[in-house]
Each structure stands twice: as structure tokens, then as C-alpha cells.
Enzyme design. Structure first.
Site, PDB file in Angstrom:
ATOM      1  N   SER A  77       0.844  -1.196   0.000  1.00 47.58           N
ATOM      2  CA  SER A  77       0.000   0.000   0.000  1.00 47.58           C
ATOM      3  C   SER A  77       0.875   1.240   0.000  1.00 47.58           C
ATOM      4  CB  SER A  77      -0.920   0.008   1.231  1.00 47.58           C
ATOM      5  OG  SER A  77      -1.866   1.062   1.153  1.00 47.58           O
ATOM      6  N   ASP A  78       0.366   2.288  -0.604  1.00 47.38           N
ATOM      7  CA  ASP A  78       1.092   3.558  -0.609  1.00 47.38           C
ATOM      8  C   ASP A  78       0.078   4.690  -0.656  1.00 47.38           C
ATOM      9  OD1 ASP A  78       3.968   4.727  -0.971  1.00 47.38           O
ATOM     10  OD2 ASP A  78       2.701   5.894  -2.324  1.00 47.38           O
ATOM     11  N   GLN A  79       0.404   5.762   0.047  1.00 47.44           N
ATOM     12  CA  GLN A  79      -0.500   6.908   0.091  1.00 47.44           C
ATOM     13  C   GLN A  79       0.228   8.171  -0.345  1.00 47.44           C
ATOM     14  OE1 GLN A  79      -1.983   9.008   3.839  1.00 47.44           O
ATOM     15  NE2 GLN A  79      -3.786   7.800   3.276  1.00 47.44           N
ATOM     16  N   GLY A 114      -3.180   3.746  -2.730  1.00 47.89           N
ATOM     17  CA  GLY A 114      -3.129   2.569  -3.586  1.00 47.89           C
ATOM     18  C   GLY A 114      -2.957   1.318  -2.741  1.00 47.89           C
TER      19      GLY A 114
END
Length: 205
Positions: A77-79, A114
Site C-alpha cells: 500500500s502507498d498513500q 493505492g
């Protein structure tokens, strides 16, 4: 219960992140998982939109640890915070956090989160993007200082630690998956796990 990286190479699920926020969120699902540190360059590509950066990095993080967990479902995950098309990163220190929140006062930021689920055994993956449209209050300097001294959100995008006092920074939040704001969209991840054959809502034996 989560296991430290390297101790559970045969884990059914792996979180490719060292974020304590994502680890706490994933633990809410009751799914046993290991934790691994992804070797991923998080620099945005030239001309890449903030949303595209978040989705690409989520997938890259999951795939980056696949060699160590060849039979696992790996979660990445990435923000990325986006203010009028401009990426807003992590503040690093108090001075930068003050500058960020002063600039964001009264404005709307979209937090693009994501999420990726990579099936290492099959070499297949799922990705999704969840947006949280967040409108900041008009923040007085004293309010910014009080918040930063309390939460110290220097490892959070846009200086927002939304699982603590940071939620008071906003006048409005719009999303179909509120956990995305903390860094891991659990509703969307649950859909992905179901598609991969992982039933979280099972009756007791």
C-alpha cells in the site's frame, strides 16, 4: 497475529510495509500475517500524477518481497496526498509540518491510497485506488502548534495523523472507505482477499 519480517517465510499473508499504522489496521481483520520491509524507491516518476505514483508504488512494494515469500499473498500500500495536482509529502520535522498545515488551512486535499494484493505463488496481482477527499478547517497558528505537539505526525503524508487528534483538522471527509485515510483501505482489501479465496467472515467451528 503479526510476525516480524524473516520469521515466517511460509506465512499465508505478508504486509510489505513497516508502517505501524498499516500494521494496526491489518491486524483488525484477524488474519495472521508476517511483516516485511519493501525495497522500493518511492521517488515519483517524471510527469507522474500523485494518484499514479500511489498505485505504482503499492504494487511495487508487494512484488519487491515476493522472492522471500514465494507462497504468500502479499499486501502493498502507498498513500500520496494531492493538493490541486501537487504532491504533498511527509513533513520530516516540526518546521516543515507547520509550513504544510499553514498552506493547507481551509483547502481540500485528496489522499490517494493505492493497495495491491500479489499472489506470489501464481504470479498474479490485483490493484485498486481509494481516494479520500479531505477539507481542512481554517487553522489558527496556535491550533497547528497544539496539534503537532500532541501527535507529532512527522512520518505522515501532509502532516495528518487521522487516527488520533489529526481528525480534528478536518471539517469534512468524503470516501467510500474511511480506513484509507490511515493508510490501508480495508474494505477494498477485503474484496481482494475474497477474490483470492480468503474468507474472513467464517462461522465458528
Amino acid at each position: 497475529m503479526a510476525s516480524p519480517a524473516g520469521r515466517c517465510r511460509n506465512a499465508a499473508a505478508v504486509l510489505a510495509s513497516t508502517s505501524r499504522y498499516r500494521r494496526a489496521l491489518l491486524a483488525q481483520l484477524g488474519l495472521p500475517f508476517a511483516v516485511a520491509s519493501p525495497a522500493t524507491d518511492e521517488t515519483p516518476l517524471p510527469g507522474e500524477t500523485p494518484a499514479a505514483t500511489a498505485l505504482r508504488l503499492a504494487d511495487a512494494k508487494a512484488r519487491s518481497v515476493a522472492a522471500d515469500f514465494p507462497d504468500a499473498l502479499i499486501i502493498g500500500s502507498d498513500q500520496v496526498a494531492d493538493c490541486d495536482g501537487q504532491l504533498v509529502g511527509k513533513p520530516r520535522d516540526h518546521r516543515h509540518a507547520v509550513a504544510q498545515l499553514t498552506a493547507l488551512s481551509g483547502r481540500t486535499v485528496v489522499f490517494h491510497t493505492g493497495v495491491a494484493l500479489f499472489d506470489a505463488a501464481r504470479g498474479t496481482g490485483q490493484t485498486a485506488m481509494v481516494d479520500v477527499r479531505s477539507t481542512f478547517r481554517d487553522l489558527a497558528p496556535a491550533e497547528i502548534e497544539a496539534y503537532l505537539r500532541r501527535d507529532q505526525p512527522y512520518d505522515c503524508a501532509a502532516s495528518v495523523k487521522s487516527d488520533a487528534l489529526g481528525i480534528a483538522l478536518f471539517v469534512r471527509i468524503e470516501s467510500d472507505d474511511p480506513t484509507a485515510l490511515v493508510g490501508l483501505p480495508l474494505i477494498r482489501l477485503t474484496d481482494m482477499l475474497r477474490a483470492a479465496g480468503v474468507a474472513l467472515l467464517t462461522p465458528p467451528a
